[in-house]
Design an enzyme around this catalytic site. Structure first.
Site, PDB file in Angstrom:
ATOM      1  N   LYS A  33       0.819  -1.223   0.000  1.00  0.00           N
ATOM      2  CA  LYS A  33       0.000   0.000   0.000  1.00  0.00           C
ATOM      3  C   LYS A  33       0.847   1.266   0.000  1.00  0.00           C
ATOM      4  O   LYS A  33       0.476   2.255  -0.644  1.00  0.00           O
ATOM      5  CB  LYS A  33      -0.970   0.006   1.177  1.00  0.00           C
ATOM      6  CG  LYS A  33      -0.341   0.166   2.553  1.00  0.00           C
ATOM      7  CD  LYS A  33      -1.398   0.194   3.628  1.00  0.00           C
ATOM      8  CE  LYS A  33      -0.778   0.288   5.013  1.00  0.00           C
ATOM      9  NZ  LYS A  33      -0.033   1.540   5.228  1.00  0.00           N
ATOM     10  N   THR A  34       1.975   1.263   0.713  1.00  0.00           N
ATOM     11  CA  THR A  34       2.820   2.460   0.727  1.00  0.00           C
ATOM     12  C   THR A  34       3.358   2.746  -0.666  1.00  0.00           C
ATOM     13  O   THR A  34       3.432   3.902  -1.099  1.00  0.00           O
ATOM     14  CB  THR A  34       3.981   2.293   1.724  1.00  0.00           C
ATOM     15  OG1 THR A  34       3.458   1.998   3.014  1.00  0.00           O
ATOM     16  CG2 THR A  34       4.815   3.566   1.802  1.00  0.00           C
ATOM     17  N   ASP A 222      -3.837   7.393   4.662  1.00  0.00           N
ATOM     18  CA  ASP A 222      -3.352   6.033   4.915  1.00  0.00           C
ATOM     19  C   ASP A 222      -3.992   5.508   6.203  1.00  0.00           C
ATOM     20  O   ASP A 222      -4.344   6.276   7.096  1.00  0.00           O
ATOM     21  CB  ASP A 222      -1.830   6.072   5.053  1.00  0.00           C
ATOM     22  CG  ASP A 222      -1.208   4.689   5.065  1.00  0.00           C
ATOM     23  OD1 ASP A 222      -1.893   3.718   4.697  1.00  0.00           O
ATOM     24  OD2 ASP A 222      -0.023   4.577   5.442  1.00  0.00           O
ATOM     25  N   GLU A 223      -4.155   4.194   6.300  1.00  0.00           N
ATOM     26  CA  GLU A 223      -4.706   3.539   7.500  1.00  0.00           C
ATOM     27  C   GLU A 223      -6.074   4.136   7.873  1.00  0.00           C
ATOM     28  O   GLU A 223      -6.342   4.460   9.027  1.00  0.00           O
ATOM     29  CB  GLU A 223      -3.733   3.668   8.684  1.00  0.00           C
ATOM     30  CG  GLU A 223      -2.328   3.157   8.425  1.00  0.00           C
ATOM     31  CD  GLU A 223      -2.229   1.643   8.351  1.00  0.00           C
ATOM     32  OE1 GLU A 223      -3.284   0.967   8.384  1.00  0.00           O
ATOM     33  OE2 GLU A 223      -1.104   1.123   8.270  1.00  0.00           O
ATOM     34  N   GLN A 253      -7.613  -4.915   9.665  1.00  0.00           N
ATOM     35  CA  GLN A 253      -6.569  -4.480  10.594  1.00  0.00           C
ATOM     36  C   GLN A 253      -7.041  -3.332  11.488  1.00  0.00           C
ATOM     37  O   GLN A 253      -6.227  -2.586  12.036  1.00  0.00           O
ATOM     38  CB  GLN A 253      -5.304  -4.073   9.828  1.00  0.00           C
ATOM     39  CG  GLN A 253      -4.666  -5.236   9.075  1.00  0.00           C
ATOM     40  CD  GLN A 253      -3.362  -4.848   8.418  1.00  0.00           C
ATOM     41  OE1 GLN A 253      -2.362  -4.585   9.086  1.00  0.00           O
ATOM     42  NE2 GLN A 253      -3.344  -4.816   7.101  1.00  0.00           N
ATOM     43  N   ARG A 603       2.380 -10.292  10.418  1.00  0.00           N
ATOM     44  CA  ARG A 603       3.681  -9.631  10.573  1.00  0.00           C
ATOM     45  C   ARG A 603       4.808 -10.575  10.190  1.00  0.00           C
ATOM     46  O   ARG A 603       5.936 -10.133   9.939  1.00  0.00           O
ATOM     47  CB  ARG A 603       3.914  -9.194  12.038  1.00  0.00           C
ATOM     48  CG  ARG A 603       2.936  -8.222  12.657  1.00  0.00           C
ATOM     49  CD  ARG A 603       2.651  -7.011  11.829  1.00  0.00           C
ATOM     50  NE  ARG A 603       1.467  -7.235  10.986  1.00  0.00           N
ATOM     51  CZ  ARG A 603       1.126  -6.478   9.957  1.00  0.00           C
ATOM     52  NH1 ARG A 603       1.893  -5.486   9.590  1.00  0.00           N
ATOM     53  NH2 ARG A 603       0.031  -6.740   9.258  1.00  0.00           N
TER      54      ARG A 603
END
Length: 651
Positions: A33-34, A222-223, A253, A603
């Protein structure tokens, strides 16, 4: 720039190429995504002709913002400049900058302080004392939590109407009103104010809102699943005119409802913007297929989610290892044994992380790591900027920046010891209240305050003279030189190791390290002011300071693990009552606990261990028997090593 889009997969390319209108990008864990956000920003500038100054990118951590900036500046030849360039900031940093430019409109000065939780608690305790409320009967933590939740929901003291008994509601409303009054008196804002007051400003002043709507014609968040009501309002007010809003997030998330995040913000985005383009990023570039299958099979049991399935071109990878220990000591011993094995097999300790649901679980792992001489770092423990000696020096600097900052003044007035005790401070506060002035101005009038001895009066005069000297030096020295003079001439630096104990020596070294960091800061930010520096420190969080260490195992809660990745992950305490937390059903957070498990699993890049203890020691000296987490039961046996398959079948 267009040639570089070949580095993206089809869905990522779609997300980058859509130039206008609302866009929802559902980005699964490890789906790049980044990269999509940075390529999208670069593409808007290079291909669509959007001016950098017309773009706002909002993140949740300074670390994420810094990473995004570096990637964009590598893609494009642009000079980072907040006036003409892209704003890539956190919500709080964005709002702080807006409010400094419009401070008079909200009744404060531009040099306002930003209070962290410990500062806020100090103000709450002052309020309790002033209203003659016993802090043992009404806990300051509870009061602050109620005020914070009100501000997150854009509720002012006048409109405050929580679901509490009438008497308690009235008391909290009075405390909230006085708390806000004191913040104005101290020329300070708390974290929640930064967004609450910006939203209030936008609603009250169409000129200010219009200016920022035209400034930021393209907004990326973002997020987005982590936004609370105030952040949601801020985002949508800014985007209302041009509607070029791109939000990126993963409902799977969303794990921060306890601090106000609302999963409905991302789930209902298409209701807010019916014409939104929706793109799903499901290809994972981080984890092996076995790890992804475990994660997907767990989270698919949630009802509040957008349907998506992570997939990968990577290998199946090693199977997940599960170990149920006899007790928590044996669980820690197992983790240490496996870490030693990994190290002997050439794995870097920095690629290993141990996760736990609750902070107290770290103790036993720390003890075992120390015993076996394994270097480790606890993420989220007492951080550098939270140490008393660091906060003390920063308090001096905050007063130099904002003499109205009563909390910081009261913190430093007797550091080092100046014979100015609590009774004297209370007399000064009474003078301050009577004359409707600041605490600093009341100190200047100490000669006229009855009941203060001559020696103490002289101490106050000397302190006032010292601070006024620092205030003059602020305009004459650079930030590092000023900080150095403050540390030395206040007497605080020399007071730290007079006893020459190891603890005192370490405290002095910490202050010296702070001074070194300030010197480094001005080298990379030559135009930065004292105000800029203090704001940056105030808005740091746990992860911002974490850079990882190739020679240390990382220990952290599952919440702190979000956004990170490791070659090898241990998720410990996978027991019913720990994860999911025993209160999760009654608090309607069961699905969030499952999302937390999903975050932990995703993770891991190559190797995943799940551990549990059949019994845990209680504080009374006995033992409590446990059950394996139902979330483990949701993982198919095919992805586990055979040792667990047998255990699984026996249960």
């Amino acid at each position: 720039m267009s040639n570089s889009l070949i580095d993206l997969n089809n869905e990522q390319r779609k997300a980058v190429n859509i130039a206008r209108g609302p866009i929802l990008i559902l980005a699964g864990a490890g789906s790049g995504k980044t990269r999509v956000i940075t390529y999208r920003i670069a593409h808007l500038i290079s291909e669509s002709g959007v001016k950098p100054k017309n773009i706002l990118a909002v993140t949740f951590t300074n670390k994420a913002a810094d990473e995004m900036k570096n990637r964009i500046y590598n893609l494009l030849t642009i000079v980072p400049n907040d006036d003409q360039g892209i704003w890539i900031r956190t919500y709080h940093s964005s709002c702080a900058k807006i409010l400094r430019g419009a401070a008079k409109r909200i009744g404060i000065s531009q040099n306002f302080s930003i209070y962290d939780e410990s500062d806020q608690l100090s103000v709450v305790k002052e309020c309790l004392k002033e209203l003659d409320i016993n802090s043992k009967e009404l806990k300051p933590d509870f009061v602050l939590a109620m005020i914070s939740r009100a501000k997150e929901n854009l509720v002012s003291p006048q409109d405050y109407d929580p679901n509490l008994p009438a008497h308690l509601k009235s008391v909290i409303r009075s405390l909230y009103t006085l708390y806000d009054k004191k913040l104005i008196e101290y020329n300070a804002l708390d974290f929640d104010d930064l967004i609450f007051k910006t939203v209030s400003l936008f609603k009250a002043d169409t000129g200010v809102l219009g200016y920022y709507q035209d400034r930021f014609q393209y907004i990326l968040v973002d997020e987005y699943q982590d936004t609370n009501r105030a952040q949601y309002a801020f985002t949508n007010l800014l985007a209302a005119k041009h509607r070029n809003l791109c939000v990126v997030g993963d409902d799977d998330q969303s794990i921060y409802s306890w601090r106000g995040a609302e999963i409905r913000n991302i789930l209902d985005f298409e209701k807010d913007y019916p014409d939104a383009a929706v793109i799903k990023l499901e290809q994972n570039y981080r984890s092996t297929k076995n790890i992804l299958k475990a994660a997907s099979e767990v989270v698919k049991n949630n009802k509040q989610r957008k349907k998506k399935v992570l997939w990968s071109d990577s290998e199946a990878g090693e199977k997940i290892e599960f170990f149920e220990a006899d007790d928590d000591n044996n669980e820690a011993a197992y983790v240490v044994r496996k870490v030693v094995e990994l190290k002997l097999n050439g794995h870097a300790l920095g690629g290993i992380a141990v996760f736990y649901r609750l902070n107290y679980q770290s103790r036993i792992f720390e003890e075992f790591f120390v015993q076996h001489k394994i270097p480790y770092e606890v993420i989220g423990a007492l951080k550098f900027y939270e140490r008393a000696e660091i906060k003390n020096i920063l308090a001096y600097l905050r007063v130099v920046n904002n003499p109205s900052d009563g909390v910081s003044l009261k913190r430093i007035i007797n550091l080092p010891l100046r014979n100015i005790g609590k009774e004297t401070i209370e007399k000064v506060v009474q003078c301050q209240t009577l004359n409707h002035t600041s605490f600093f101005d009341a100190l200047k009038a100490a000669d006229s305050i009855p009941g203060i001895g001559q020696k103490t009066r002289q101490s106050i005069k000397d302190f006032v003279a010292l601070m006024e000297m620092f205030l003059k030096l602020r305009t004459q020295l650079n930030l590092y030189e000023l900080a150095l003079r403050v540390a030395r001439e206040s007497g605080y630096l020399d007071s730290l190791n007079r006893g020459q104990t190891e603890e005192e020596f370490n405290r002095r070294k910490n202050v010296e390290q702070l001074l070194i960091s300030i010197n480094d800061y001005i080298k990379t930010n030559p135009q930065a002011t004292l105000e800029d520096y203090l704001e940056g420190v105030s808005l740091r969080n746990d992860i911002d300071d974490w850079r990882g260490d190739a020679n240390r195992v990382s220990l952290m809660t599952l919440h702190n693990a979000k956004g990170l990745e490791f070659d090898t992950v241990f998720i410990t305490g996978v027991e019913d009552g720990i994860i999911p937390h025993y209160k999760s059903v009654e608090e309607d957070r069961y699905e969030e606990e499952r999302r937390l498990m999903y975050v932990g699993i995703t993770r891991a890049k190559k190797k995943l261990f799940l551990t549990a203890a059949a019994q845990r020691e209680t504080y009374r000296g006995g033992y409590m028997f446990t059950r394996i987490s139902p979330f483990v039961e949701e993982i198919p046996s095919s992805v586990f090593a055979t040792s667990y398959v047998r255990s699984h079948q026996e249960m």
